[in-house]
Design a protein around this motif. Structure first.
Motif, short mmCIF file in Angstrom:
data_model
loop_
_atom_site.label_atom_id
_atom_site.label_comp_id
_atom_site.label_asym_id
_atom_site.label_seq_id
_atom_site.Cartn_x
_atom_site.Cartn_y
_atom_site.Cartn_z
N LEU A 190 -5.64 -19.01 4.40
CA LEU A 190 -6.85 -18.93 3.60
C LEU A 190 -6.75 -17.86 2.53
O LEU A 190 -7.75 -17.56 1.86
CB LEU A 190 -8.06 -18.68 4.49
CG LEU A 190 -8.42 -19.82 5.45
CD1 LEU A 190 -9.60 -19.43 6.33
CD2 LEU A 190 -8.73 -21.10 4.68
N GLY A 191 -5.55 -17.29 2.33
CA GLY A 191 -5.33 -16.36 1.24
C GLY A 191 -5.44 -14.90 1.58
O GLY A 191 -5.36 -14.05 0.68
N VAL A 192 -5.62 -14.55 2.81
CA VAL A 192 -5.68 -13.14 3.20
C VAL A 192 -4.25 -12.59 3.24
O VAL A 192 -3.36 -13.19 3.86
CB VAL A 192 -6.37 -12.98 4.57
CG1 VAL A 192 -6.38 -11.51 5.01
CG2 VAL A 192 -7.78 -13.54 4.52
N THR A 193 -4.01 -11.46 2.58
CA THR A 193 -2.66 -10.90 2.47
C THR A 193 -2.28 -10.13 3.73
O THR A 193 -3.14 -9.77 4.57
CB THR A 193 -2.57 -9.97 1.26
OG1 THR A 193 -3.43 -8.83 1.47
CG2 THR A 193 -3.00 -10.69 -0.03
N ALA A 194 -0.99 -9.85 3.85
CA ALA A 194 -0.49 -9.06 4.99
C ALA A 194 -1.09 -7.67 4.98
O ALA A 194 -1.40 -7.10 6.06
CB ALA A 194 1.03 -9.01 4.95
N ALA A 195 -1.25 -7.06 3.81
CA ALA A 195 -1.84 -5.72 3.72
C ALA A 195 -3.29 -5.74 4.20
O ALA A 195 -3.75 -4.80 4.88
CB ALA A 195 -1.77 -5.22 2.29
N GLN A 196 -4.03 -6.79 3.88
CA GLN A 196 -5.41 -6.90 4.34
C GLN A 196 -5.46 -7.06 5.86
O GLN A 196 -6.36 -6.52 6.52
CB GLN A 196 -6.10 -8.07 3.65
CG GLN A 196 -6.41 -7.83 2.18
CD GLN A 196 -6.96 -9.05 1.49
OE1 GLN A 196 -6.36 -10.13 1.56
NE2 GLN A 196 -8.09 -8.90 0.81
N LEU A 197 -4.52 -7.81 6.43
CA LEU A 197 -4.47 -7.97 7.89
C LEU A 197 -4.16 -6.64 8.57
O LEU A 197 -4.74 -6.31 9.63
CB LEU A 197 -3.43 -9.01 8.27
CG LEU A 197 -3.79 -10.48 7.99
CD1 LEU A 197 -2.63 -11.40 8.31
CD2 LEU A 197 -5.03 -10.90 8.78
N ARG A 198 -3.28 -5.82 7.98
CA ARG A 198 -2.97 -4.52 8.58
C ARG A 198 -4.19 -3.59 8.53
O ARG A 198 -4.48 -2.87 9.51
CB ARG A 198 -1.80 -3.89 7.85
CG ARG A 198 -0.46 -4.56 8.11
CD ARG A 198 0.70 -3.70 7.65
NE ARG A 198 0.68 -3.53 6.19
CZ ARG A 198 1.31 -4.33 5.34
NH1 ARG A 198 1.99 -5.38 5.80
NH2 ARG A 198 1.24 -4.09 4.04
N ARG A 199 -4.90 -3.63 7.40
CA ARG A 199 -6.11 -2.80 7.32
C ARG A 199 -7.17 -3.27 8.30
O ARG A 199 -7.89 -2.47 8.90
CB ARG A 199 -6.66 -2.83 5.89
CG ARG A 199 -5.83 -2.05 4.90
CD ARG A 199 -6.59 -1.80 3.61
NE ARG A 199 -6.92 -3.05 2.90
CZ ARG A 199 -6.15 -3.60 1.98
NH1 ARG A 199 -4.97 -3.04 1.66
NH2 ARG A 199 -6.53 -4.71 1.37
N LEU A 200 -7.27 -4.60 8.47
CA LEU A 200 -8.23 -5.15 9.42
C LEU A 200 -7.89 -4.73 10.85
O LEU A 200 -8.78 -4.34 11.63
CB LEU A 200 -8.24 -6.68 9.32
CG LEU A 200 -9.20 -7.45 10.23
CD1 LEU A 200 -10.64 -7.03 9.95
CD2 LEU A 200 -9.03 -8.95 10.02
N ALA A 201 -6.62 -4.74 11.21
CA ALA A 201 -6.21 -4.34 12.55
C ALA A 201 -6.44 -2.85 12.76
O ALA A 201 -6.84 -2.41 13.86
CB ALA A 201 -4.73 -4.69 12.76
N ALA A 202 -6.18 -2.05 11.73
CA ALA A 202 -6.36 -0.60 11.86
C ALA A 202 -7.83 -0.24 11.94
O ALA A 202 -8.23 0.69 12.66
CB ALA A 202 -5.71 0.11 10.68
N ARG A 203 -8.70 -0.95 11.19
CA ARG A 203 -10.12 -0.63 11.16
C ARG A 203 -10.81 -1.10 12.43
O ARG A 203 -11.70 -0.44 12.95
CB ARG A 203 -10.74 -1.28 9.92
CG ARG A 203 -12.22 -0.97 9.74
CD ARG A 203 -12.74 -1.73 8.53
NE ARG A 203 -11.99 -1.39 7.32
CZ ARG A 203 -12.07 -2.09 6.20
NH1 ARG A 203 -12.84 -3.17 6.14
NH2 ARG A 203 -11.38 -1.72 5.15
N GLY A 204 -10.47 -2.26 12.92
CA GLY A 204 -11.07 -2.80 14.13
C GLY A 204 -12.39 -3.49 13.90
O GLY A 204 -13.00 -3.96 14.88
N THR A 205 -12.86 -3.59 12.68
CA THR A 205 -14.10 -4.30 12.37
C THR A 205 -13.86 -5.21 11.16
O THR A 205 -13.04 -4.89 10.27
CB THR A 205 -15.25 -3.33 12.04
OG1 THR A 205 -14.86 -2.51 10.94
CG2 THR A 205 -15.59 -2.46 13.24
#
Length: 411
Positions: A190-205
């Motif tokens: 759906l176009g979410v980048t790898a960097a966005q996924l890493r930030r999402l995992a680090a943030r937890g929300t």
């Protein structure tokens, strides 16, 4: 009424439709008998001096045809040569001088974007564009530049599932780890980048907005969205084109297509630029454009400075066609006024004596505005009529077609 009309059987005149009348051949008068004719109307013949009944000019003595003269030969009086302004020129191999090259042909074209470097950015999900970073066409973007941020319930749900699966995988591993990876793959599609996924995992929300970025470097050509607009999945939002190379699409006739083979370098003069640019033919359309009987050639141009904008006018400069065919005498050319055409045949008038001329059939090559190459029919050194050839042709036609009369009575 039209003595130039002759045929071997009864019928009607094709000009005035009067019935044709029979004429009888008469013995040719002695060569010493002097005949008089009109310089402007050679069909008028008389045994005595007088005036032309048509134009009232004084009749002049008519020269007898030379012995052995062929059907294509013509003899004029000195006065006729002067009145007709007959001028001749000796033809031969022209000096090979590059000082006056033939002018190139010009094809009209338009600069267009390179379709291979054009990208359409569409919405991967249904949602509302909360923030739009690109507000105008013509804006130059670098790869990774933010384009827009969208709120989407589908993205929100998948992000929450991904965060939850990651938390559970850290505690139990196994199946939750596989579920987290499957959810991450859906987000990537759906176009979410790898960097966005890493930030999402680090943030937890899961953040409420997801930002999309430019997939490449280029210029915004079209913009179909405004801030706050709700977009459906698959809706085209903007078009991005890399103008590092552009195309010039030129129209040409099929006869010129052989002069533009694919891969040939050509010169292109773009409006507003002093010097032409070098391009390369990359495509020739295999079909004609509607009823216009023209086809399309596509030329690729480098545009590192980005100065060439789609929509600009451009002219493709074609090298002039070779004036002679292989094996033809090099440089054997005559002025265009010297060549007369009758259907598919071409003729010139060559001078064979002081006031004697002979009609010669020739084969010509591709003509220019200044010269016509002679491929066959003449030899170097021949004297060709360059001024007055049309009058010679008219004189010859009248003499060939008219029955010789003297004071209106057949000889």
């Amino acid at each position: 009424m039209h003595p130039q009309i002759h045929q071997d059987s009864p019928g009607s005149c094709p000009i005035c439709h009067m019935d044709l009348i029979a004429v009888k051949a008469a013995p040719i008068p002695a060569a010493t008998a002097t005949q008089y004719t009109c310089p402007m109307h050679p069909q008028v013949l008389s045994a005595t001096p007088g005036s032309c009944p048509i134009c009232h000019m004084d009749l002049v003595p008519k020269s007898a045809a030379p012995a052995g003269a062929g059907a294509g030969e013509l003899t004029l009086t000195a006065q006729q040569v002067q009145l007709a302004n007959i001028r001749t020129q000796t033809i031969g191999p022209a000096p090979a001088s590059p000082t006056a090259p033939a002018a190139p042909s010009v094809l009209t074209g338009t600069v267009v974007a390179d379709a291979r470097r054009t990208t359409t950015v569409s919405s991967r999900v249904a949602g509302r564009v909360e923030k739009l970073f690109v507000r105008q066409t013509g804006q130059v973007l670098r790869q990774g530049t933010p384009l827009f941020s969208v709120y989407s319930e589908q993205l929100q749900m998948l992000q929450q599932q991904y965060v939850l699966a990651l938390a559970q995988s850290r505690a139990a591993g196994g199946t939750y780890q596989q579920f987290a990876e499957a959810t991450a793959q859906k987000l990537r599609l759906l176009g979410v980048t790898a960097a966005q996924l890493r930030r999402l995992a680090a943030r937890g929300t899961a953040p409420p907005l997801v930002t999309y970025y430019s997939p490449g470097t280029g210029t915004v050509q079209t913009l179909r969205v405004v801030q706050g607009q709700y977009v459906a999945e698959g809706s085209p939002l903007l078009t991005l084109t890399d103008l590092g190379t552009v195309w010039v699409e030129a129209q040409l006739y099929p006869a010129d297509a052989t002069r533009l083979p694919v891969g040939r370098p050509v010169a292109v003069q773009v409006a507003g630029e002093a010097q032409p640019r070098r391009g390369k033919v990359i495509f020739l359309s295999p079909e004609l454009s509607g009823t216009s009987q023209i086809t399309l050639a596509r030329i690729e141009l480098a545009n590192p400075d980005g100065r060439l904008q789609p929509g600009s006018q451009a002219n493709v400069l074609l090298a002039p066609a070779a004036p002679t065919a292989p094996g033809a005498p090099a440089g054997l050319v005559v002025p265009p006024a010297a060549v007369l055409h009758e259907g598919a045949a071409s003729y010139v008038w060559a001078q064979t004596g002081e006031r004697q001329f002979r009609r010669v059939r020739v084969r010509t090559g591709a003509a220019t505005a200044a010269a016509v190459p002679i491929l066959a029919g003449l030899e170097p050194g021949a004297r060709v009529v360059t001024t007055g050839a049309y009058l010679l042709q008219s004189e010859w036609t009248l003499r060939q077609g008219s029955a010789e009369t003297m004071n209106g009575v057949p000889l």
